[in-house]
Write an enzyme that holds these catalytic residues in place. Structure first.
Site, short mmCIF file in Angstrom:
data_model
loop_
_atom_site.label_atom_id
_atom_site.label_comp_id
_atom_site.label_asym_id
_atom_site.label_seq_id
_atom_site.Cartn_x
_atom_site.Cartn_y
_atom_site.Cartn_z
N HIS A 173 0.92 -1.31 0.00
CA HIS A 173 -0.03 0.20 0.16
C HIS A 173 0.78 1.35 -0.04
O HIS A 173 0.71 2.18 -0.76
CB HIS A 173 -0.94 0.11 1.30
CG HIS A 173 -2.24 -0.99 1.18
ND1 HIS A 173 -2.28 -2.02 2.44
CD2 HIS A 173 -2.90 -1.31 0.49
CE1 HIS A 173 -3.37 -2.72 2.12
NE2 HIS A 173 -3.57 -2.19 0.92
N ARG A 197 -2.13 -5.46 -8.72
CA ARG A 197 -0.95 -6.60 -8.41
C ARG A 197 -0.87 -7.41 -9.49
O ARG A 197 0.20 -7.48 -10.22
CB ARG A 197 -1.23 -7.26 -7.14
CG ARG A 197 -1.03 -6.37 -5.68
CD ARG A 197 -1.81 -6.98 -4.71
NE ARG A 197 -3.05 -7.15 -4.80
CZ ARG A 197 -3.84 -6.89 -3.79
NH1 ARG A 197 -3.71 -7.17 -2.77
NH2 ARG A 197 -5.26 -6.87 -4.16
N LYS A 238 -16.00 -7.63 4.09
CA LYS A 238 -14.69 -8.13 4.32
C LYS A 238 -14.51 -8.74 5.88
O LYS A 238 -13.55 -9.21 5.98
CB LYS A 238 -13.88 -7.43 3.68
CG LYS A 238 -13.56 -7.27 2.22
CD LYS A 238 -12.05 -6.77 2.11
CE LYS A 238 -11.62 -7.21 0.50
NZ LYS A 238 -10.48 -6.71 0.32
N SER A 259 -2.94 -7.91 2.23
CA SER A 259 -3.10 -7.72 3.74
C SER A 259 -3.63 -9.16 4.41
O SER A 259 -3.46 -9.58 5.44
CB SER A 259 -4.51 -6.92 3.92
OG SER A 259 -4.00 -5.67 3.37
#
Ligand code: ADP
Length: 162
Positions: free
Chosen positions: A17, A90, A41, A128
């Site tokens: 990040h 990514r 989430k 994460s």
């Protein structure tokens, strides 16, 4: 002044990040890291912790602020007078969801652009979720997150002493 909004869950903020934050600052004069509640989430960390850790992780940069936001991202971007949404890409696997979101946001506001930035290769696999999994099994974290984040994750997964 060009203002960008970098939205995400940041549960927790990683070096991937912050790599995107650094790159954004080559394009924008001011960056708002906007932390979303994202109950879908089921974040591990509270909103307060995610904001606090994102502040610490970005304190080396001037022209970056961290703020919690709720509701429609497009509305938030408008309210803050920002010019673009920034997202990190990514791998190809990120693409479909990001493409959908960008087009949806553009449908709501035709003027709003989404800018995609690629992280440095070393962070291109970093998520994460992977960091949380590592923490759960007591793996090394410092390569992927700042020490304050590592400490918070270890605290979350520390087994109660019997
Ligand atoms: P979200 O729930 O919005 O996907 P995340 O906190 O997981 O929130 O990610 C926020 C943004 O940062 C997304 O655009 C994501 O693709 C990007 N991102 C996350 N990790 C990395 C990384 N290692 N390198 C580049 N971009 C990343």
């Amino acid at each position: 002044m060009r203002v960008g909004v970098y939205p995400g869950t940041f549960d927790p903020i990683t070096r991937g990040h912050t790599d995107i934050v650094a790159r954004s600052l080559h394009l924008f004069d001011h960056l708002i890291v906007a932390v979303a509640p994202n109950p879908r989430k089921e974040p591990l960390l509270s909103m307060a912790d995610r904001v606090e850790l994102a502040k610490i992780a970005t304190k080396e940069f001037s022209h970056v602020e961290v703020e919690a936001f709720d509701g429609l991202l497009v509305e938030y971007v408008r309210k803050r007078g920002a010019h673009a949404i920034i997202r990190g890409l990514r791998a190809l696997s990120d693409f479909e969801h990001e493409f959908q979101m960008a087009l949806l946001n553009r449908k709501i506001d035709a003027q709003l652009e989404t800018v995609f930035l690629m992280p440095s290769e070393e962070y291109s696999y970093l998520t994460s979720s992977i960091v949380k999994e590592l923490a759960m099994f007591g793996g090394p974290l410092e390569e992927f997150v700042i020490p304050e984040v590592a400490e918070k994750l270890r605290e979350c997964y520390r087994r109660p002493q019997s």
